[in-house]
Each structure stands twice: as C-alpha cells, then as structure tokens.
Design an enzyme around this catalytic site. Structure first.
Site, PDB file in Angstrom:
ATOM      1  N   ASN A  90       0.844  -1.204   0.000  1.00 30.09           N
ATOM      2  CA  ASN A  90       0.000   0.000   0.000  1.00 30.09           C
ATOM      3  C   ASN A  90       0.874   1.248   0.000  1.00 30.09           C
ATOM      4  OD1 ASN A  90      -2.929  -0.221   0.024  1.00 30.09           O
ATOM      5  ND2 ASN A  90      -2.698  -1.426   1.897  1.00 30.09           N
ATOM      6  N   ASP A 140      -1.426   2.569   5.575  1.00 26.07           N
ATOM      7  CA  ASP A 140      -2.197   2.240   4.380  1.00 26.07           C
ATOM      8  C   ASP A 140      -1.795   3.211   3.272  1.00 26.07           C
ATOM      9  OD1 ASP A 140      -4.007   1.114   2.666  1.00 26.07           O
ATOM     10  OD2 ASP A 140      -5.775   1.560   3.848  1.00 26.07           O
TER      11      ASP A 140
END
Length: 239
Positions: A90, A140
C-alpha cells in the site's frame, strides 16, 4: 418457376450480406482469443498471478501468506517485478525530487524505501524506512507533501501519521472519523488534505454512527509553517 427464381435470389442476397459479416466476427474472435492467450502466457511469466490475487478483499486481508508484490510497467509495456513477499502492499508514493519511493507493507508493520534514478525511473536498493509498531493502526495509503514529509493513513484507528524524511514521526493527527485509508493534497494552494475513510475497518462495536459507506474528509488550511513548532490539529468535515 417465378417463385423459385425469387427464392434463389433471396438466398443469394442473404448469403452475400450475412456470410461476410459472420466471417468478420469469426476473424475478430480469433484475434481476441489469441491476444488473451498471449497475454496470459506473458503475464504468468512476468508477474506470476496466483488464485489468491482473485479472492474477495475480506479473505485477502485475513491471509498470512506474503503473496503480494510491487511491479513496475516500463515505457515499452514490459512488466518488471520490483519486489515480492508483501502481505498487503500500500501507499506507494514518490519523493518530491523523485530520488526514492516509499511503500507500506501494511500488516507486516513496515514502510520500505526504494532508491530511484530520477532520470530513468530505475529502482535501486531497498531499506526499511520506518517500523509502524507502536503506532495507531496500520500504514495504508500515503503521499508526500512539498517539503518531503510522508503522510500515512492508519486504518483501525482515527489517525494520520506524518513522517519526517528520516522516518521520525513528526506528528499524529486525530480525525473525527475512524478508518482513514488514503490521503492526498488538493486545491489551488495545495494546503487542503483529502482523506478517504472506510469504517468497515473498525469493529462494529466501535463504529456506532458510522455504519454507512465511509465519507471523504476535507481538511483545509494546513499552515505553511507546519514544519515549525506551531501546533496544528486536524479538523475535518465530510464532503
């Protein structure tokens, strides 16, 4: 006799008009099947997709096998494997001078740094930029600001973490909504931060009032002197 002649003419015209069309469709279908087969052969060789890549997201997030990887599509269309062994890759982002890139290995708890050639885009050595152990959530989606600091959304929390270029945590911003998944700067002055959220990352018992699809937050007025000691508290509102 006349009826038989009309029938033959009708069949002849029908064949002249329809058969070439079906022939064209067959030819296009043949080309398409060949391309798909060729694509499958080359993709299987270049990136080695596994059945795990096509599982539902919920199943993939619960996996413990490092099936993920980082890939680069070259200008000539060839696919280059940059790295493998990721649980969930990510937050790929490039530094302002394009000299390196950062990528989060979300559930492994690390953000990695890849050296890059700004002229060619070639990827060099990899090193650990920072470990997110002890921070709220997991790294993330992420992006850089103009001063080279890396902003990382932290699902399973209500936080965004800003890392200095050396990997030190500069500050942690608390949001009014849980589950931030991605951050990006926008507006004409690039001082507005947009944050996507996904309350599904939060256990149901902890997300009362946020059962709907996660809204996008807009945080305006990020000060130019954010590198100084001036306090800054994120106050976001849904778009």
């Amino acid at each position: 006799m006349e009826g038989s002649l009309i029938e033959r003419r009708t069949i002849r015209k029908t064949m002249i008009r329809i058969v070439p069309l079906f022939g064209l469709f067959y030819f296009l279908s043949y080309l398409d099947r060949s391309n798909i087969g060729f694509a499958a052969l080359t993709m299987n060789t270049d990136i080695g997709p596994s059945p795990a890549a096509f599982k539902p997201l919920a199943e993939r997030l619960s996996e413990t096998e490092p099936n993920g990887g980082i890939y680069r599509v070259r200008p000539d269309g060839n696919i280059q494997t940059v790295d493998s062994g990721y649980l969930v890759p990510n937050g790929i982002a490039f530094s302002p001078d394009r000299s390196y890139a950062l990528t989060a290995n979300t559930f492994a708890g690390d953000i990695y740094r890849y050296e890059m050639n700004p002229s060619t885009g070639d990827v060099g050595a990899c090193s650990t930029f920072v470990s997110t152990a002890g921070l709220p959530g997991h790294a993330d989606g992420g992006c850089f600001d103009s001063k080279g600091y890396y902003w990382s959304a932290m699902p399973y929390s209500s936080s965004i973490v800003r890392f200095a270029p050396d990997g030190v945590v500069d500050r942690v911003l608390q949001l009014p909504l849980p589950g931030p998944t991605m951050v990006a700067f926008g507006s004409n002055d690039t001082r507005t931060l947009f944050v996507t959220t996904a309350p599904d990352f939060i256990p149901k018992a902890q997300r009362a009032g946020f059962e709907e699809v996660g809204p996008v937050l807009r945080i305006e007025g990020i000060p130019e002197n954010i590198l100084d000691d001036t306090p800054f508290q994120a106050v976001g509102e849904p778009l």
